[in-house]
Write an enzyme that holds these catalytic residues in place. Structure first.
Site, PDB file in Angstrom:
ATOM      1  N   HIS A  33       0.695  -1.138  -0.006  1.00 26.01           N
ATOM      2  CA  HIS A  33       0.148   0.058  -0.048  1.00 26.01           C
ATOM      3  C   HIS A  33       1.021   1.380   0.133  1.00 26.01           C
ATOM      4  O   HIS A  33       0.519   2.058  -0.682  1.00 26.01           O
ATOM      5  CB  HIS A  33      -1.043   0.004   1.293  1.00 26.01           C
ATOM      6  CG  HIS A  33      -1.608   1.341   1.312  1.00 26.01           C
ATOM      7  ND1 HIS A  33      -1.264   2.080   2.261  1.00 26.01           N
ATOM      8  CD2 HIS A  33      -2.895   1.666   0.863  1.00 26.01           C
ATOM      9  CE1 HIS A  33      -2.105   3.312   2.416  1.00 26.01           C
ATOM     10  NE2 HIS A  33      -2.967   2.938   1.472  1.00 26.01           N
TER      11      HIS A  33
ATOM     12  N   GLU B 120       2.140   1.702  -3.633  1.00 29.49           N
ATOM     13  CA  GLU B 120       1.055   2.379  -4.354  1.00 29.49           C
ATOM     14  C   GLU B 120       1.229   3.709  -4.000  1.00 29.49           C
ATOM     15  O   GLU B 120       1.211   4.647  -4.948  1.00 29.49           O
ATOM     16  CB  GLU B 120      -0.073   1.636  -3.875  1.00 29.49           C
ATOM     17  CG  GLU B 120      -1.576   2.428  -4.334  1.00 29.49           C
ATOM     18  CD  GLU B 120      -2.787   2.892  -3.571  1.00 29.49           C
ATOM     19  OE1 GLU B 120      -2.918   3.882  -3.514  1.00 29.49           O
ATOM     20  OE2 GLU B 120      -3.019   1.756  -2.786  1.00 29.49           O
ATOM     21  N   HIS B 121       1.172   4.283  -2.625  1.00 35.99           N
ATOM     22  CA  HIS B 121       1.217   6.057  -2.635  1.00 35.99           C
ATOM     23  C   HIS B 121       2.268   6.340  -3.359  1.00 35.99           C
ATOM     24  O   HIS B 121       2.391   7.613  -4.071  1.00 35.99           O
ATOM     25  CB  HIS B 121       1.146   6.073  -1.067  1.00 35.99           C
ATOM     26  CG  HIS B 121      -0.391   6.197  -0.450  1.00 35.99           C
ATOM     27  ND1 HIS B 121      -0.422   7.354   0.179  1.00 35.99           N
ATOM     28  CD2 HIS B 121      -1.229   5.406  -0.332  1.00 35.99           C
ATOM     29  CE1 HIS B 121      -1.946   7.156   0.681  1.00 35.99           C
ATOM     30  NE2 HIS B 121      -2.174   6.052   0.138  1.00 35.99           N
TER      31      HIS B 121
ATOM     32  N   GLU C 171      -3.571   8.540   7.523  1.00 24.67           N
ATOM     33  CA  GLU C 171      -4.605   7.369   6.910  1.00 24.67           C
ATOM     34  C   GLU C 171      -4.939   6.320   7.808  1.00 24.67           C
ATOM     35  O   GLU C 171      -6.135   5.776   8.194  1.00 24.67           O
ATOM     36  CB  GLU C 171      -4.194   6.880   5.289  1.00 24.67           C
ATOM     37  CG  GLU C 171      -5.293   6.150   4.738  1.00 24.67           C
ATOM     38  CD  GLU C 171      -4.490   5.733   3.345  1.00 24.67           C
ATOM     39  OE1 GLU C 171      -4.042   6.452   2.898  1.00 24.67           O
ATOM     40  OE2 GLU C 171      -5.439   4.701   2.605  1.00 24.67           O
TER      41      GLU C 171
END
Lengths: 425, 427
Positions: free
Chosen positions: A64, A67-68, A139
């Site tokens: 993840h 991905e960012h 987040e």
């Protein structure tokens, strides 16, 4: 290769590039927008893997995090470039894939070029990684405040002994604080290879243009063979049958479910059997649903479905309920008393029609066409086979599924109760 | 794609978008009410009770069986707030007859929708008490469960506070207090009244032409009572002047603070330029190229999310953000600074043209979805406007920098709402 599906009036054109990348194109001539979905078989569960004979352990949340960071380019940010060019881009990381996608009504090929190049060319610095730790940290805090996430993650830890699905895809503030630019380069280099990826496009485009663009942008080497370790054998029963937490919610939330034994091949059939079985047992036309709904035990938030992750899947049933244990017991009892009756034959016929109808509805959504095509590719099936396969499934298969997976020894429940200490605002 | 609107019966209009673009057709039927505190919960409850059964299919079991055998036809209660118009109704979608053996699917869908609307299951003339009470309970759950989504909750708290003296402050679902008063007798009486007197908007999108669709509806609605109340005018109060900025806050055990700013669009609302408002919102706060996203989030890392939305019919703008509570002042100041920059015209020709393209692209994307078209046309009707998506695109194309600046200049901060952790309060 061009596949024509006459009954549903769909066309799927597929090609494999020299570098091993699979490309699917689903034409939609009458639509203004076009949609591209570029996915890599690398998700939150791919934490431990072997390349070139060596095993590697990576931190929770790294897929993840990657991905960012992929949106960073030496020129700035790919999100900005795509948006500036009329596209609406986004990305997500699931337990099994990372996907980058956009839709645009103009400059589609230019946007496709941008998508393919930023996903295949990494650019990280220690400074930018540090900064992202702050953003993702926020987040993660937001996710941890989310009762839906809590109820899900608790169910995973109740069901599974050691599968990586027990941990949040985003990781924890602590686990991501260890991630360095070098770690990201390594994971990108390992997983983001054409042979481990798929590109799906739908809209008013031409396959030749897509092929030309992909061929000119993407690397020539197919990449590595990757072995993945998702933990040892899992027992068929859950680790614990009930798990509870307290949070600021108005009504208790619950999620119950069971591990499903993996099959290969036959994944699509298993999915359809699960879907039809859940519909038969718990769908709006079942006796059980009517009873639970009319007695006020469940409301519009009630859901059920089959979720998959690498090397496994589970059924999940959940929603808000004033009395989650009553819902749990009613479902288990209803499955236990399950018998084949002539009413059930009629119901099965109706439910199969409904399953066809709901798939027809999805054909209007490019997002769905592309996502289900990518999923089918990674799991080796054609999602459109479902239109015929649905009529091939027997009621006996459904009964067996219900008897097996709804046995009380198989099921676990996770509950988030309202935290009375906090009081209302 | 051709859109036609006709009057079927007194104050019953059908809007028909004929296209063969979609494999799924859709229908909606909406009663329009002036939003007010006394009626809102009843309005929200009615479509839910209607979806429980009609005379022919009196319970969920029989309804769901017929929907399944009609290839997953769906009928959903829709409760929307368009400015201060409360739109309550039913939405249905179903596969086009080209792909299934059931060739009469549209006619069946029209009949199902109209039966549910005008012929609910009753006992001694009343809606079934058990349906009313169980749906009322679920409505109350929904009102309470706003608490679960902190982002939406913070926005609804801002609106309640900022518009406390306006109908717009009332939530889409009404209030727990009003809902608690409803019973089968009061709801039946109210249902009969609004069925007879409310303007009705019907929408269809699919392959069939308006003549076919209107024929089906005229027949299916032959028993619809019509006793119009001319004193019932639909309008939305727009406040253009603001006083001192008002501040509201709540405490809750959450890790991330939610900061929401409420603005009034001000004097431009006397003759709003719809296209310029959309372009302004894109430059300022909507999407990843907006000033808010690029500066408040990306450059200064002051928040996890930040974005603006404009409810044009009501003339307000909301900026909502998720922040570290310690950064309250910095985040608030930066959100306002970016608005000032728009007022000063500090955006380039590139930013302007990019924003226009983004808006046009979102209009095109909306035209690729039948539910998007439905929502667009209902919005047009409640605002008393009459331009097609294609015309709106041309209007957006023609927006000038001066027009965007004049939108920005007119906007004024009205209220600030802050939802934060109990322990770290102190702002």
């Amino acid at each position: 290769m061009k596949n024509i599906y006459t009954k549903i009036d769909e066309v799927v054109i597929e090609e494999t590039l020299q570098n091993g990348l699979k490309i699917y194109f689903m034409p939609k001539e009458k639509h203004f927008k076009s949609y591209a979905f570029f996915a890599v078989r690398y998700g939150g569960c791919d934490r431990r893997f072997e390349v070139n004979g060596q095993w590697h352990d990576t931190y929770a949340g790294i897929a993840h995090f990657l991905e960012h960071k992929m949106f960073d380019t030496p020129e700035g940010n790919a999100l900005t470039t795509l948006s500036a060019n009329g596209a609406s881009p986004n990305a997500f990381t699931s337990s099994e894939i990372t996907a980058y996608y956009f839709q645009s009504t103009e400059n589609f090929m230019t946007n496709l070029k941008t998508l393919l190049s930023f996903v295949s060319v990494p650019y990280f610095t220690d400074e930018s990684v540090k900064k992202e730790q702050g953003i993702i940290g926020q987040e993660i805090q937001m996710i941890e405040d989310d009762p839906d996430h809590k109820v899900y993650l608790n169910l995973m830890s109740a069901l599974y002994k050691e599968r990586p699905v027990r941990e949040s895809i985003a990781g924890t503030v602590d686990s991501i604080s260890n991630i360095s630019a070098d770690d990201l380069y390594f994971c990108h280099n390992t997983f983001y290879c054409p042979s481990n990826m798929v590109l799906c496009v739908s809209g008013n485009q031409a396959m030749e243009d897509i092929l030309f663009t992909a061929d000119s942008i993407l690397p020539k080497a197919p990449g590595y063979a990757i072995k993945r370790d998702y933990g040892g054998e899992e027992p068929s029963t859950p680790v614990q049958s009930k798990i509870e937490a307290y949070m600021e919610v108005s009504v208790p939330l619950f999620m119950m479910g069971a591990k499903i034994e993996p099959v290969n091949p036959g994944k699509l059939r298993q999915q359809l059997v699960a879907e039809l079985a859940l519909e038969m047992l718990l769908g709006e036309s079942s006796e059980l649903y009517a009873k639970l709904y009319e007695d006020g035990y469940i409301n519009y938030s009630f859901y059920y479905g089959l979720e998959t992750f690498p090397d496994g899947s589970f059924i999940a049933i959940g929603g808000e309920s004033k009395d989650p244990m009553a819902v749990f017991q009613n479902i288990i009892e209803s499955a236990d008393n399950w018998k084949l009756t002539s009413d059930r034959e009629i119901l099965f016929e109706q439910i199969r029609k409904a399953a066809i109808g709901s798939r027809l509805r999805q054909l209007d959504f490019m997002e769905h066409l592309c996502y289900s095509r990518a999923n089918g590719y990674f799991h080796k099936y054609d999602p459109f086979d479902a239109f015929d396969l649905i009529w091939d499934i027997s009621l006996d298969e459904i009964s067996e599924f219900i008897k097996t997976y709804f046995h009380f020894t198989r099921q676990a429940i996770s509950i988030v109760w309202p935290d009375v200490k906090q009081g209302a605002v | 794609m051709e859109c036609t609107r006709i009057e079927l019966m007194p104050a019953v209009h059908l809007t028909c978008v004929q296209t063969d673009k979609f494999k799924t057709g859709c229908l909606s039927i909406n009663l329009l009410r002036q939003l007010n505190a006394k009626e809102a919960s009843k309005n929200a409850l009615i479509p839910r009770v209607l979806c429980r059964g009609c005379t022919q299919y009196p319970d969920m079991h029989s309804l769901s069986a017929v929907f399944n055998s009609l290839y997953d036809m769906s009928v959903t209660p829709y409760i929307r707030k368009k400015g201060e118009t409360h739109c309550i109704g039913l939405y249905s979608d179903f596969p086009d007859s080209a792909y299934i053996p059931e060739k009469d699917i549209l006619k069946r869908a029209v009949e199902m929708l109209c039966q549910l609307l005008i012929d609910p299951v009753t006992r001694r003339g009343l809606l079934l008490s058990e349906y009313v009470l169980s749906e009322r309970e679920k409505l109350c759950d929904d009102i309470r469960s706003k608490l679960n989504d902190k982002r939406e909750y913070a926005i609804s708290r801002l609106l309640e506070s900022m518009c406390a003296d306006e109908a717009y402050g009332i939530g889409r679902l009404g209030t727990l207090e009003e809902a608690a008063k409803i019973n089968a007798v009061s709801l039946t009486k109210y249902y009969r009244k609004i069925l007879a007197e409310s303007p009705i908007e019907i929408f269809y999108c699919g392959t069939q032409n308006i003549d076919t669709v209107s024929r089906y509806f005229i027949s299916a609605l032959s028993a619809l009572p019509r006793v119009l109340d001319p004193s019932q005018l639909l309008s939305t109060e727009v406040i253009t002047e603001v006083g001192d900025v008002r501040c509201f806050e709540d405490e809750m055990d959450i890790a991330q603070g939610k900061l929401v700013l409420g603005f009034r669009l001000g004097s431009i609302m006397r003759a709003p330029n719809h296209a310029a408002i959309m372009v302004f919102n894109t430059i300022y706060g909507s999407g990843v190229n907006s000033k808010l996203f690029l500066n408040v989030r990306e450059k200064l890392s002051l928040c996890y999310y930040v974005g603006s939305v404009i409810e044009e019919q009501k003339g307000i703008m909301i900026v909502s953000s998720g922040i570290d509570v310690k950064k309250y002042d910095q985040a608030k100041d930066e959100i306002l600074t970016q608005l000032d920059n728009c007022k000063k015209g500090e955006f380039s020709a590139d930013e302007l043209s990019m924003a226009k393209r983004t808006v046009i692209s979102s209009i095109c994307a909306m035209m690729d979805s039948s539910s998007g078209l439905e929502n667009y046309y209902l919005g047009q009707i409640t605002q008393g406007l009459n331009f097609s998506p294609e015309e709106l695109q041309m209007m957006v194309q023609a927006v000038t920098k001066e027009q965007v600046v004049s939108v920005a200049e007119s906007i004024q901060l009205d209220s600030i709402y802050f939802l934060h952790n109990v322990k770290e309060a102190g702002q």
